[in-house]
Design a protein around this motif. Structure first.
Motif, PDB file in Angstrom:
ATOM      1  N   VAL A  76     -28.780 -44.457  -4.890  1.00 38.25           N
ATOM      2  CA  VAL A  76     -29.705 -46.130  -4.251  1.00 38.25           C
ATOM      3  C   VAL A  76     -29.399 -46.521  -3.001  1.00 38.25           C
ATOM      4  N   THR A  77     -28.259 -46.903  -2.726  1.00 36.79           N
ATOM      5  CA  THR A  77     -28.143 -47.384  -0.881  1.00 36.79           C
ATOM      6  C   THR A  77     -29.161 -46.106  -0.052  1.00 36.79           C
ATOM      7  N   LEU A  78     -28.891 -44.864  -0.774  1.00 32.17           N
ATOM      8  CA  LEU A  78     -30.007 -44.614   0.894  1.00 32.17           C
ATOM      9  C   LEU A  78     -31.452 -44.268   0.828  1.00 32.17           C
TER      10      LEU A  78
ATOM     11  N   GLY B   4     -42.373 -49.757   1.390  1.00 29.82           N
ATOM     12  CA  GLY B   4     -42.480 -50.430   0.081  1.00 29.82           C
ATOM     13  C   GLY B   4     -41.948 -49.641  -1.107  1.00 29.82           C
ATOM     14  N   VAL B   5     -41.707 -50.680  -2.022  1.00 29.32           N
ATOM     15  CA  VAL B   5     -40.191 -50.643  -3.286  1.00 29.32           C
ATOM     16  C   VAL B   5     -39.870 -49.672  -4.424  1.00 29.32           C
ATOM     17  N   SER B   6     -42.093 -48.866  -4.541  1.00 29.88           N
ATOM     18  CA  SER B   6     -42.051 -48.628  -5.723  1.00 29.88           C
ATOM     19  C   SER B   6     -41.403 -47.771  -5.718  1.00 29.88           C
ATOM     20  N   PHE B   7     -41.361 -46.461  -4.974  1.00 26.14           N
ATOM     21  CA  PHE B   7     -40.772 -45.418  -5.271  1.00 26.14           C
ATOM     22  C   PHE B   7     -38.981 -45.701  -5.444  1.00 26.14           C
ATOM     23  N   VAL B   8     -38.864 -47.035  -4.465  1.00 22.22           N
ATOM     24  CA  VAL B   8     -37.234 -47.244  -5.183  1.00 22.22           C
ATOM     25  C   VAL B   8     -36.930 -47.578  -6.553  1.00 22.22           C
ATOM     26  N   LEU B   9     -38.138 -47.946  -7.144  1.00 18.16           N
ATOM     27  CA  LEU B   9     -37.154 -48.758  -8.569  1.00 18.16           C
ATOM     28  C   LEU B   9     -36.789 -47.994  -8.969  1.00 18.16           C
ATOM     29  N   PRO B  10     -37.157 -46.206  -9.369  1.00 20.48           N
ATOM     30  CA  PRO B  10     -36.471 -45.659 -10.150  1.00 20.48           C
ATOM     31  C   PRO B  10     -35.099 -45.404 -10.029  1.00 20.48           C
ATOM     32  N   TRP B  11     -35.021 -45.154  -8.651  1.00 21.52           N
ATOM     33  CA  TRP B  11     -33.445 -44.904  -7.703  1.00 21.52           C
ATOM     34  C   TRP B  11     -32.719 -45.833  -8.387  1.00 21.52           C
ATOM     35  N   ALA B  12     -33.577 -47.542  -7.923  1.00 22.26           N
ATOM     36  CA  ALA B  12     -32.358 -48.774  -7.969  1.00 22.26           C
ATOM     37  C   ALA B  12     -32.481 -48.430 -10.341  1.00 22.26           C
ATOM     38  N   ILE B  13     -32.564 -48.269 -10.964  1.00 27.46           N
ATOM     39  CA  ILE B  13     -32.998 -48.021 -12.323  1.00 27.46           C
ATOM     40  C   ILE B  13     -31.785 -47.109 -13.078  1.00 27.46           C
ATOM     41  N   PHE B  14     -32.182 -45.800 -12.302  1.00 25.84           N
ATOM     42  CA  PHE B  14     -31.450 -44.487 -13.149  1.00 25.84           C
ATOM     43  C   PHE B  14     -30.014 -44.423 -12.513  1.00 25.84           C
TER      44      PHE B  14
ATOM     45  N   ALA C 225     -15.929 -53.140 -11.305  1.00 29.49           N
ATOM     46  CA  ALA C 225     -17.221 -53.184 -10.221  1.00 29.49           C
ATOM     47  C   ALA C 225     -18.313 -52.332 -10.217  1.00 29.49           C
ATOM     48  N   PHE C 226     -18.274 -51.448 -11.050  1.00 28.20           N
ATOM     49  CA  PHE C 226     -19.282 -50.390 -11.675  1.00 28.20           C
ATOM     50  C   PHE C 226     -20.296 -51.854 -12.652  1.00 28.20           C
ATOM     51  N   GLY C 227     -20.056 -52.248 -13.539  1.00 24.90           N
ATOM     52  CA  GLY C 227     -20.604 -52.754 -14.941  1.00 24.90           C
ATOM     53  C   GLY C 227     -20.936 -53.774 -13.487  1.00 24.90           C
ATOM     54  N   ALA C 228     -21.271 -54.544 -12.849  1.00 23.76           N
ATOM     55  CA  ALA C 228     -21.812 -55.943 -12.075  1.00 23.76           C
ATOM     56  C   ALA C 228     -22.445 -55.178 -11.319  1.00 23.76           C
ATOM     57  N   PHE C 229     -21.911 -54.106 -10.218  1.00 24.65           N
ATOM     58  CA  PHE C 229     -22.955 -53.088  -9.513  1.00 24.65           C
ATOM     59  C   PHE C 229     -24.800 -52.843 -10.046  1.00 24.65           C
ATOM     60  N   ALA C 230     -24.165 -52.468 -11.097  1.00 23.84           N
ATOM     61  CA  ALA C 230     -24.903 -51.292 -12.542  1.00 23.84           C
ATOM     62  C   ALA C 230     -26.640 -52.397 -12.596  1.00 23.84           C
ATOM     63  N   LEU C 231     -25.677 -53.990 -13.394  1.00 21.71           N
ATOM     64  CA  LEU C 231     -26.690 -55.221 -13.266  1.00 21.71           C
ATOM     65  C   LEU C 231     -26.773 -55.320 -11.759  1.00 21.71           C
ATOM     66  N   PHE C 232     -26.532 -55.295 -11.101  1.00 19.06           N
ATOM     67  CA  PHE C 232     -26.684 -56.046  -9.875  1.00 19.06           C
ATOM     68  C   PHE C 232     -28.685 -55.116  -9.658  1.00 19.06           C
ATOM     69  N   TRP C 233     -28.188 -54.291  -9.667  1.00 21.82           N
ATOM     70  CA  TRP C 233     -29.556 -53.292  -9.832  1.00 21.82           C
ATOM     71  C   TRP C 233     -30.703 -53.120 -10.404  1.00 21.82           C
ATOM     72  N   PHE C 234     -30.395 -53.835 -12.155  1.00 22.22           N
ATOM     73  CA  PHE C 234     -31.222 -53.808 -12.914  1.00 22.22           C
ATOM     74  C   PHE C 234     -31.633 -55.146 -12.785  1.00 22.22           C
ATOM     75  N   GLY C 235     -31.230 -56.523 -12.079  1.00 17.57           N
ATOM     76  CA  GLY C 235     -31.314 -57.559 -11.669  1.00 17.57           C
ATOM     77  C   GLY C 235     -33.015 -56.897 -10.582  1.00 17.57           C
TER      78      GLY C 235
ATOM     79  N   TRP D 292     -38.175 -57.310  -7.775  1.00 19.15           N
ATOM     80  CA  TRP D 292     -39.516 -56.294  -7.464  1.00 19.15           C
ATOM     81  C   TRP D 292     -40.659 -55.599  -8.374  1.00 19.15           C
ATOM     82  N   LEU D 293     -40.127 -55.700  -9.573  1.00 18.94           N
ATOM     83  CA  LEU D 293     -41.334 -55.850 -10.730  1.00 18.94           C
ATOM     84  C   LEU D 293     -42.090 -56.894 -10.525  1.00 18.94           C
ATOM     85  N   ILE D 294     -41.177 -58.017 -10.792  1.00 16.76           N
ATOM     86  CA  ILE D 294     -42.140 -59.356 -11.053  1.00 16.76           C
ATOM     87  C   ILE D 294     -42.733 -59.966  -9.937  1.00 16.76           C
ATOM     88  N   ASN D 295     -42.831 -59.167  -8.324  1.00 17.05           N
ATOM     89  CA  ASN D 295     -43.348 -59.551  -7.004  1.00 17.05           C
ATOM     90  C   ASN D 295     -44.169 -58.950  -7.096  1.00 17.05           C
TER      91      ASN D 295
END
Length: 205
Positions: A28-30, A42-52, A76-86, A91-94
């Motif tokens: 996701v960071t790559l 854009g972020v449209s094709f960043v979204l799938p990697w952010a979510i999954f 650590a993993f839980g907090a950053f997972a929720l970060f990417w969901f957030g 991005w979806l709102i924007n």
């Protein structure tokens, strides 16, 4: 009449989820850093990697780490997972997915405040990473700089320079996370440290 009670503990062995969690973070960071660096648009094709990868892969790693009684890994993993969901939801709102009214009321300074919160979290997790191994410590230091850059750019403080700080830091996180993931897989697979990760600093333990 005497009764003897016997307590049995059943231990279930599960695989270390760090390799998958770090791979999710690396991917996701790559992809996200490619957009920040101007290599992609854009972020449209960043979204799938952010979510999954950023979200679900790290959330799975957090749940598995909980089974290992690993508070640090779970958090650590839980907090950053929720970060990417957030972030993905932001991005979806924007993009107007939740309607024009929601998109029209976006205030990026609120994201800046959220990034400050995650910076605070990342700083104390960096202290914890010092007693894990040096690769993880470097990843967290880079995450610290990522959130500094994201927070300042979102708040309008030297936006171009701080955006570039975030971009370079995020790319560095990707490279180091790929390295850490490879070490987690191959060192266990071969039963010996074929990819060094560095010993803990030994300051607090």
């Amino acid at each position: 009449m005497n009764q003897t009670q016997t307590t049995q503990k059943i231990q279930i062995t599960t695989a270390d989820p760090s390799a998958l969690g770090l791979f999710g973070l690396a991917m996701v960071t790559l992809v996200a850093s490619s957009q920040k660096l101007g290599l992609t648009d854009g972020v449209s094709f960043v979204l799938p990697w952010a979510i999954f990868l950023g979200g679900f892969a790290q959330l799975f790693a957090a749940i598995q780490d909980a089974k290992h009684n690993n508070t640090f890994g779970t958090t650590a993993f839980g907090a950053f997972a929720l970060f990417w969901f957030g972030v993905g939801t932001s991005w979806l709102i924007n993009l107007g997915v939740f309607g024009e009214s929601a998109a029209a009321n976006v205030d990026t300074k609120q994201l800046g405040v959220a990034f400050i919160g995650y910076l605070i979290f990342s700083v104390y997790m960096t202290i914890g990473a010092m007693e894990t191994h040096k690769v993880l410590f470097i990843i967290f230091v880079l995450i610290d700089f990522l959130f500094i850059g994201l927070a300042l750019s979102s708040l309008g403080v030297a936006p171009e320079a701080t955006h570039m700080l975030a971009a370079i830091s995020e790319f560095g996180i990707a490279i180091m996370s790929f390295y850490g993931s490879a070490a987690s897989v191959l060192n266990v697979h071969f039963g010996k440290p074929v990819i060094p990760v560095g010993k803990p600093f030994g300051i607090f333990k």
